[in-house]
Every structure is written in C-alpha cells, then in structure tokens.
Design a protein around this motif. Structure first.
Motif, mmCIF file in Angstrom:
data_model
loop_
_atom_site.group_PDB
_atom_site.id
_atom_site.type_symbol
_atom_site.label_atom_id
_atom_site.label_comp_id
_atom_site.label_asym_id
_atom_site.label_seq_id
_atom_site.Cartn_x
_atom_site.Cartn_y
_atom_site.Cartn_z
ATOM 1 N N ASN A 37 1.018 11.542 19.576
ATOM 2 C CA ASN A 37 0.746 11.132 20.795
ATOM 3 C C ASN A 37 1.670 11.573 21.687
ATOM 4 N N LEU A 41 0.743 13.610 25.364
ATOM 5 C CA LEU A 41 0.981 13.022 26.503
ATOM 6 C C LEU A 41 2.038 14.185 27.462
ATOM 7 N N LEU A 44 -0.186 16.889 28.519
ATOM 8 C CA LEU A 44 -1.039 16.072 29.743
ATOM 9 C C LEU A 44 -0.490 16.219 30.958
ATOM 10 N N TYR A 45 0.843 15.719 30.847
ATOM 11 C CA TYR A 45 1.544 15.594 32.235
ATOM 12 C C TYR A 45 2.294 16.991 32.733
ATOM 13 N N ALA A 74 -10.600 9.572 36.556
ATOM 14 C CA ALA A 74 -10.992 8.525 35.443
ATOM 15 C C ALA A 74 -11.894 7.919 35.563
ATOM 16 N N VAL A 170 -6.092 18.709 25.686
ATOM 17 C CA VAL A 170 -5.198 18.727 26.857
ATOM 18 C C VAL A 170 -4.525 20.214 26.849
ATOM 19 N N GLY A 228 -7.589 15.613 34.932
ATOM 20 C CA GLY A 228 -6.634 15.238 33.930
ATOM 21 C C GLY A 228 -6.747 13.822 33.935
ATOM 22 N N TYR A 232 -7.756 11.837 30.363
ATOM 23 C CA TYR A 232 -6.842 10.666 29.950
ATOM 24 C C TYR A 232 -7.856 9.378 29.753
ATOM 25 N N TYR A 235 -9.131 9.468 26.351
ATOM 26 C CA TYR A 235 -8.083 9.490 25.342
ATOM 27 C C TYR A 235 -7.603 8.211 25.288
ATOM 28 N N VAL A 236 -7.473 7.194 26.182
ATOM 29 C CA VAL A 236 -7.160 5.732 25.959
ATOM 30 C C VAL A 236 -8.157 5.013 25.691
ATOM 31 N N VAL A 244 -4.428 3.448 35.712
ATOM 32 C CA VAL A 244 -4.633 4.999 36.456
ATOM 33 C C VAL A 244 -4.491 5.110 37.651
#
Length: 330
Positions: A37, A41, A44-45, A74, A170, A228, A232, A235-236, A244
C-alpha cells in the motif's frame, strides 16, 4: 549545442525506462500488504505531483487548489460507474476531460491575477468546491459514495485478492504523466511555458502568448490530476468530500514536486519517495502520540526547504531547466 540537448534528453528517456523497470519489479517479492500500500500511494502521488508540476513547475503558476480536480475526477468516475454502469477504465478519461474543463474555468478569471494572489484564489476555489460537494445530495453530500464491487475486474479496476494489479495501474499513470512532462519539456510549449515562468514581460516581448500558455498548462494538469482522482476512488472503494476534496490534498499533491525540485522531471518522484513514506510511517507509528508524527513530518519539510531550496534532485546534479541547453545533465 543541439547535440548536447538531444543527448541529454535521450539519457533522460533511458533513465526513465530503467526507473520504470525497477518500479515494475519492486513489489514482486513483497508480501506485506502495508508495504504494498505504501509503494502504491508513493507512486500515485508521484504521478499527481508530476501533473501539478506541469502547471506549477514548468509554467510557474503555483496552484493550491488541485485537490478540486482530484476530487472531481473521483466523483465523476464513481458516479458514472454507480449510476450508468460505465467502467472506470472509460470513466477515468471522462473524469479527466471534466477536470480539464474545470481547470480552464478556474484559470479563465484567476490567471488574470499574479503571484501569491493567484495562489490564494486557487485556495478559495478549492474550498468552494469542497463546500459544494459537501452539501450536494446528488453526489451523496457529506455521506459520500461507496464504489460497488462487481468482482475481480480489470475494466472496473477492482481487485480484492491482491494489490499487485493496482501497483501496475498507478505505475502506468505515473509513467504517462512523466512521459508527457518529458515531451513538453523539449517542445515549443515547454520553452514558452518556462519563458512565462521566468519573466512574463520578456515572454511577451518574444511573442509568447502568455494567457493561452497558462490555459493549456492548466488543462493538461487538471486532466491528469482528475485521472489520478478516479484511480484513487477505485483503490479505496469509498469517497466523500473530506477524503478527496479537502485542502490537505492540494498541499500533498504539490509538496513532492516543491521539495523534490519544481520544474524538473525527477523532482515529483524523488519528493514522493521521501515525503509519502515519511507521512504514512510517522502517522502509523506515532499517530497517537500527541501530534509527534506531524511535528516530525513538518520538521523534515522545513529541513529540506532550508538545506536544499532548489530541491532534493540537486543532490543528483539535476537543476531546474531554464532554456534546455544549459540544464545540468541527468
């Protein structure tokens, strides 16, 4: 001189391919879900910060409202999936288009401001967007939205048995933002944007169309930031305005590029590798210790900003490009 530029850009591309291969094989021996994880992340960032860097780094327009485009991405992707059954692999591009349009709508009035006035305006716009979604019943308001699970599905970007597929999703996103930044950096657009960043008056004297340059950078930046956000959300599996659209997302998107090296290809990735694991690890191990995690995280940012004001990539001999020819080789 031209040969040196071409050689430098070729070396950058080779380095990018090598980094991509390393990141592709990195999670294969890792079985710990928390570590997986953390890597997801971070990548992704890195991609989100590279998207911010297109506007804030190359064009010099310091935006503190990119959380708005992240949240729009999102919500658009999730709403298309929930209401119309459109898979996120398609919905994310619709989200990107909406994010680009939102960036243009924000840029139209705000680019008439300059310096810190523009940055403040983006903060205000981001807060307006947060309050709008917080009270908009059509998108779940403060309750938010759950992403329905339709089984293991690449089209829907839903994976429950392993995080490895998301790693490659990602990674593809981050790689795409990097290659777009690489292309822009050596293009006429890239030179025009850097001219706008360095001296608007001089740029106008060289027939650079300043306002269209800013708008183009904003549209590309908003497009990728929204994509992105769509990734996300999948993903969550759950989104609400606080998760978000909070202003903290705008800061977190910008920080890796700022501390890694604004206006460089590698700054967002280097900054994300340092900042995201530090943020997650300090919160995990010290989150209940009276804010010590935030003190350590904030202290690290201050130290980096003071010790390396040009960014962490300066440790690697990379500096911000001014005109391309005089940039340090990578």
């Amino acid at each position: 001189m031209t040969n040196s530029i071409l050689r430098r850009r070729r070396n950058e591309l080779v380095a990018g391919v090598l980094v991509l291969i390393i990141l592709a094989v990195l999670p294969l021996p890792i079985r710990d879900v928390y570590t997986q994880n953390l890597i997801i992340l971070t990548i992704l960032y890195a991609g989100l910060s590279q998207a911010w860097n297109i506007l804030g780094g190359y064009c010099g327009q310091i935006s503190l409202g990119h959380g708005l485009y992240f949240g729009i991405g999102a919500y658009v992707s999730t709403m298309l999936f929930v209401s119309a059954g459109i898979p996120p692999t398609i919905g994310m591009f619709a989200a990107g288009i909406v994010g680009a349009v939102a960036a243009l709508l924000v840029g139209w009035p705000c680019f008439r401001l300059s310096g810190h006035y523009y940055a403040i305006a983006t903060v205000v716009v981001g807060e307006i967007g947060y309050l709008l979604f917080l009270n908009w019943d059509f998108v779940g308001a403060a309750t938010g939205l759950y992403v329905p699970f339709h089984g293991e599905n690449w089209a829907a970007l839903q994976f429950r048995t392993s995080k490895l597929p998301f790693h490659y999703v990602v990674l593809a996103f981050a790689a795409l933002t990097w290659i777009v930044a690489w292309v822009i950096e050596g293009s006429r657009w890239g030179y025009s944007w850097r001219a706008v960043r360095d001296d608007v008056t001089a740029a106008r004297s060289l027939a650079v169309r300043v306002f269209p340059s800013k708008m183009a950078a904003a549209a590309i930046s908003g497009f990728f930031t929204a994509i992105g956000g769509a990734i996300y959300a999948q993903y969550v599996g759950y989104i609400d305005p606080d998760s978000v659209l909070a202003s903290s997302f705008s800061v977190l998107i910008a920080l890796p590029a700022v501390l890694g090296g604004v206006g460089t290809l590698w700054g967002p990735l280097v900054g994300a590798i340092v900042l995201i694991p530090t943020s997650e690890l300090t919160r995990s191990y010290m989150g209940g210790a009276g804010g010590i995690d935030l003190m350590i995280y904030g202290g690290l940012i201050v130290v980096i900003a003071l010790a390396r004001p040009t960014g962490l990539v300066s440790l690697l001999g990379i500096r911000k490009q001014v005109g391309g020819a005089n940039a340090a080789p990578t």
